[in-house]
Design an enzyme around this catalytic site. Structure first.
Site, PDB file in Angstrom:
ATOM      1  N   HIS A  80       0.846  -1.182   0.000  1.00 13.75           N
ATOM      2  CA  HIS A  80       0.000   0.000   0.000  1.00 13.75           C
ATOM      3  C   HIS A  80       0.891   1.245   0.000  1.00 13.75           C
ATOM      4  O   HIS A  80       2.057   1.191   0.398  1.00 13.75           O
ATOM      5  CB  HIS A  80      -0.928  -0.009   1.225  1.00 13.75           C
ATOM      6  CG  HIS A  80      -2.043  -1.006   1.086  1.00 13.75           C
ATOM      7  ND1 HIS A  80      -2.971  -1.226   2.060  1.00 13.75           N
ATOM      8  CD2 HIS A  80      -2.355  -1.836   0.053  1.00 13.75           C
ATOM      9  CE1 HIS A  80      -3.828  -2.150   1.634  1.00 13.75           C
ATOM     10  NE2 HIS A  80      -3.468  -2.544   0.427  1.00 13.75           N
ATOM     11  N   GLU A  96       0.956   3.785   1.929  1.00 15.57           N
ATOM     12  CA  GLU A  96       1.455   4.136   3.262  1.00 15.57           C
ATOM     13  C   GLU A  96       2.677   3.291   3.611  1.00 15.57           C
ATOM     14  O   GLU A  96       3.670   3.793   4.128  1.00 15.57           O
ATOM     15  CB  GLU A  96       0.384   3.895   4.333  1.00 15.57           C
ATOM     16  CG  GLU A  96      -0.933   4.617   4.108  1.00 15.57           C
ATOM     17  CD  GLU A  96      -1.942   3.780   3.340  1.00 15.57           C
ATOM     18  OE1 GLU A  96      -1.593   3.210   2.295  1.00 15.57           O
ATOM     19  OE2 GLU A  96      -3.098   3.697   3.797  1.00 15.57           O
ATOM     20  N   CYS A 140      -5.899   1.318   5.784  1.00 20.54           N
ATOM     21  CA  CYS A 140      -6.435   0.026   6.216  1.00 20.54           C
ATOM     22  C   CYS A 140      -5.794  -0.321   7.553  1.00 20.54           C
ATOM     23  O   CYS A 140      -4.877   0.351   8.008  1.00 20.54           O
ATOM     24  CB  CYS A 140      -6.151  -1.053   5.167  1.00 20.54           C
ATOM     25  SG  CYS A 140      -4.415  -1.546   5.075  1.00 20.54           S
ATOM     26  N   CYS A 185      -1.884  -0.961   7.449  1.00 18.03           N
ATOM     27  CA  CYS A 185      -1.099   0.267   7.343  1.00 18.03           C
ATOM     28  C   CYS A 185      -1.206   1.081   8.626  1.00 18.03           C
ATOM     29  O   CYS A 185      -0.233   1.715   9.035  1.00 18.03           O
ATOM     30  CB  CYS A 185      -1.552   1.090   6.144  1.00 18.03           C
ATOM     31  SG  CYS A 185      -1.117   0.313   4.586  1.00 18.03           S
TER      32      CYS A 185
HETATM   33 ZN    ZN Z   1      -3.114  -0.283   3.710  1.00 22.24          ZN
END
Ligand code: ZN
Length: 145
Positions: free
Chosen positions: A70, A72, A98, A101
């Site tokens: 991701h 992040e 999410c 993260c």
């Molecule tokens: Zn994430």
């Protein structure tokens, strides 16, 4: 810094994060993230496969590959490879983080998270709040694209 000034900066950084998301070769969703500390962008990221892997995020069934990082996570791991520290920094991310993260954000010492798009799940944002991280939602003007 006054509230108005902070808001203006937040909007600008968010627009940059959104532009940065365009780097993502993922088809299903493009996410961009910036880590800002003392008015300096110390890291950036967008969702994608790890370094050295093919630039394709989706498998033949159009599902996101399990090893796609991701935005992040990419931004945080980029700091880990640098001489910077994300301690006390702000993260700008185009989509609400999410839970995976969120854990990384907490452990990276990030103190503030600004996002502009609500993700269908809110457990990530809730975890951040629980860890005492300031979570701000800002809407950015879509017409400026
Ligand atoms: Zn994430």
């Amino acid at each position: 810094m006054t509230e108005d000034k902070q808001r203006l900066l937040d909007e600008r950084y968010m627009r940059m994060a959104k532009i940065w998301a365009e780097n993502s070769y993922c088809i299903r969703r493009k996410v961009g993230a910036l880590i800002v500390k003392d008015k300096m962008i110390i890291s950036d990221g967008y969702n994608g496969t790890p370094s050295g892997f093919e630039n394709v995020c989706e498998d033949e069934n159009n599902e996101t590959k399990p090893y796609v990082l991701h935005a992040e996570a990419n931004a945080i791991t980029k700091v880990a490879c640098s001489h910077n520290s994300s301690m006390g920094a702000t993260m700008y991310v185009t989509t609400s983080p999410c839970i995976e993260c969120a854990k990384l954000i907490i452990q990276a010492g990030i103190k503030r998270v600004v996002y502009s798009q609500k993700y269908r799940r809110t457990d990530g944002a809730s975890l951040l709040v629980r860890a005492g991280i300031e979570v701000c939602y800002i809407e950015i003007d879509e017409t400026e694209e």
